[in-house]
Enzyme design. Structure first.
Site, PDB file in Angstrom:
ATOM      1  N   ARG A  16     -53.009 -20.157  -2.634  1.00 48.98           N
ATOM      2  CA  ARG A  16     -53.079 -21.176  -1.586  1.00 48.98           C
ATOM      3  C   ARG A  16     -53.051 -20.538  -0.196  1.00 48.98           C
ATOM      4  O   ARG A  16     -52.822 -19.347  -0.053  1.00 48.98           O
ATOM      5  CB  ARG A  16     -51.964 -22.220  -1.743  1.00 48.98           C
ATOM      6  N   GLY A  17     -53.278 -21.412   0.822  1.00 48.99           N
ATOM      7  CA  GLY A  17     -53.389 -20.912   2.198  1.00 48.99           C
ATOM      8  C   GLY A  17     -54.864 -20.648   2.457  1.00 48.99           C
ATOM      9  O   GLY A  17     -55.545 -20.014   1.627  1.00 48.99           O
ATOM     10  N   ALA A  18     -55.340 -21.130   3.607  1.00 51.14           N
ATOM     11  CA  ALA A  18     -56.781 -21.109   3.857  1.00 51.14           C
ATOM     12  C   ALA A  18     -57.407 -19.714   3.823  1.00 51.14           C
ATOM     13  O   ALA A  18     -58.512 -19.523   3.287  1.00 51.14           O
ATOM     14  CB  ALA A  18     -57.062 -21.780   5.199  1.00 51.14           C
ATOM     15  N   ARG A  59     -61.391 -26.506  -3.901  1.00 49.40           N
ATOM     16  CA  ARG A  59     -60.605 -27.274  -2.900  1.00 49.40           C
ATOM     17  C   ARG A  59     -61.553 -27.642  -1.765  1.00 49.40           C
ATOM     18  O   ARG A  59     -62.316 -26.787  -1.297  1.00 49.40           O
ATOM     19  CB  ARG A  59     -59.421 -26.461  -2.356  1.00 49.40           C
ATOM     20  N   CYS A 125     -45.544 -25.830   7.351  1.00 44.24           N
ATOM     21  CA  CYS A 125     -46.201 -25.324   6.144  1.00 44.24           C
ATOM     22  C   CYS A 125     -46.005 -23.810   6.049  1.00 44.24           C
ATOM     23  O   CYS A 125     -44.997 -23.278   6.512  1.00 44.24           O
ATOM     24  CB  CYS A 125     -47.676 -25.719   6.123  1.00 44.24           C
ATOM     25  N   ASP A 194     -56.665 -24.974   8.629  1.00 47.31           N
ATOM     26  CA  ASP A 194     -57.569 -24.886   7.476  1.00 47.31           C
ATOM     27  C   ASP A 194     -59.016 -24.976   7.940  1.00 47.31           C
ATOM     28  O   ASP A 194     -59.901 -24.333   7.391  1.00 47.31           O
ATOM     29  CB  ASP A 194     -57.267 -25.990   6.465  1.00 47.31           C
ATOM     30  N   ASN A 204     -55.052 -29.266   9.470  1.00 43.81           N
ATOM     31  CA  ASN A 204     -54.010 -28.413   8.873  1.00 43.81           C
ATOM     32  C   ASN A 204     -53.117 -29.295   7.999  1.00 43.81           C
ATOM     33  O   ASN A 204     -53.337 -30.509   7.884  1.00 43.81           O
ATOM     34  CB  ASN A 204     -53.211 -27.713   9.989  1.00 43.81           C
ATOM     35  N   LYS A 205     -52.110 -28.685   7.412  1.00 47.79           N
ATOM     36  CA  LYS A 205     -51.221 -29.375   6.485  1.00 47.79           C
ATOM     37  C   LYS A 205     -50.775 -30.735   7.001  1.00 47.79           C
ATOM     38  O   LYS A 205     -50.469 -30.888   8.182  1.00 47.79           O
ATOM     39  CB  LYS A 205     -50.002 -28.464   6.243  1.00 47.79           C
TER      40      LYS A 205
END
Ligand code: RUB
Length: 311
Positions: A16-18, A59, A125, A194, A204-205
């Site tokens: 995970r994480g862009a 995703r 996040c 993101d 973003n989150k």
């Protein structure tokens, strides 16, 4: 890990994480090219295209994944001999991965200058780019007090406080709903991204836009740390960013709410450019209004429209 495993890992958020999903996707395509043993014309191209589609479907929100995959295919074509294609894909993937790692380091060095000695810094996040700024400021000898939100439902805040602690800081964590209450004690907010749209809006989150609103109200600077491959050429074509919605089981367990209750689980939101003071990239600190220029200059999407075409 096979390409399928990496796509599954991205889907399940094990990866995970862009930036990380982009690097792992590039790695998956590199591996696919390396493992290819045939030499039938067009076959490797088809294999890679299928892999690309599978990765892109894993995703939907972070444009880093799309930009990362595009850069792996830079200069390639279906007509290329398989050996030439193989080498080019592997080289492009290596270049993207190392450039993206370097970008996080540069962002840390540039962004650190925006943190003053004694600053209380809030992040949301778990963004490696945002953490790079906070940790670099600390390494530069500034006394930094770091605050992290929990970031429900996945609780990426736990990863953030671990990252900060490992770097020697003593972080404070709050629940997401404490963000506005906390803002009176915060000097600067630094979050990741993101996707950054051509108008400078930052995706973003979920919860980021609420924090930006609270920061705006309290006149606390709101900074975004993001590599240039988080900017979206697709939004220049007018495409809207798809906000991923995940399963309700991530929010409530079975039986916790009455039958028929609808649980929404959007995982990202959009912060309008008016609430963003600066975006820290590896090519410098820019205002959100520079997003278009970054897309054209850094991502090479200059001539997107055929000017002779009738609209
Ligand atoms: C992660 C998230 C991060 C960005 C930037 O969401 O929103 O802030 O991806 O991270 P998720 P980085 O946990 O759902 O992937 O700076 O590490 O690329």
């Amino acid at each position: 890990m096979s390409l399928r495993d990496i796509a599954d890992g991205i889907r399940s958020m094990e990866i995970r994480g862009a930036a990380e999903i982009a690097r792992r996707a590039a790695e998956a395509l590199r591996q696919e090219a390396m493992d290819y043993k045939g030499d039938r014309p067009g076959e490797l191209w088809d294999v890679l295209q299928r892999g690309k589609e599978e990765l892109l479907a894993s995703r939907p929100t972070a444009v880093s994944l799309w930009n990362g995959v595009q850069s792996v295919f830079k200069g390639t074509s279906a007509q290329m001999a398989s050996e030439e294609l193989r080498v080019m894909v592997m080289d492009n993937a290596d270049a993207f991965i190392s450039r993206s790692r370097q970008a996080v380091e540069i962002i840390g060095k540039v962004g650190s200058k925006r943190i003053r000695d004694g600053d209380r810094v809030l992040t949301h996040c778990n963004s490696k780019a945002a953490l790079s700024v906070i940790i670099q400021a600390f390494k530069d000898g500034k006394r930094v007090e770091a605050y992290a939100t929990e970031s429900r439902p996945w609780r990426q805040g736990l990863l953030t406080v671990r990252d900060l602690s490992a770097a020697g800081l003593r972080p404070t964590m709050v629940v997401d709903s404490a963000a506005r209450w906390l803002m009176k004690d915060i000097d600067v907010v630094v979050v990741g991204a993101d996707t950054i749209c051509s108008n400078g809006a930052v995706i973003n989150k979920i919860g980021t836009s609420q924090i930006a609103l609270a920061a705006h109200e309290a006149r606390v600077p709101f900074l975004v740390a993001a590599e240039t491959f988080k900017f979206s050429p697709k939004t220049m074509y007018g495409e809207l960013v798809e906000i991923e919605e995940r399963d309700s089981s991530e929010v409530v367990r079975k039986g916790e709410v009455p039958e028929g209750t609808r649980i929404l689980n959007p995982v990202f939101d959009a912060t309008p450019p008016e609430y963003i003071d600066a975006i820290i990239t590896e090519v410098g600190v820019v205002p959100p209004s520079a997003a278009y220029e970054i897309i054209v200059k850094e991502l090479g999407h200059e001539f997107i429209f055929d000017r002779n075409e009738k609209w």
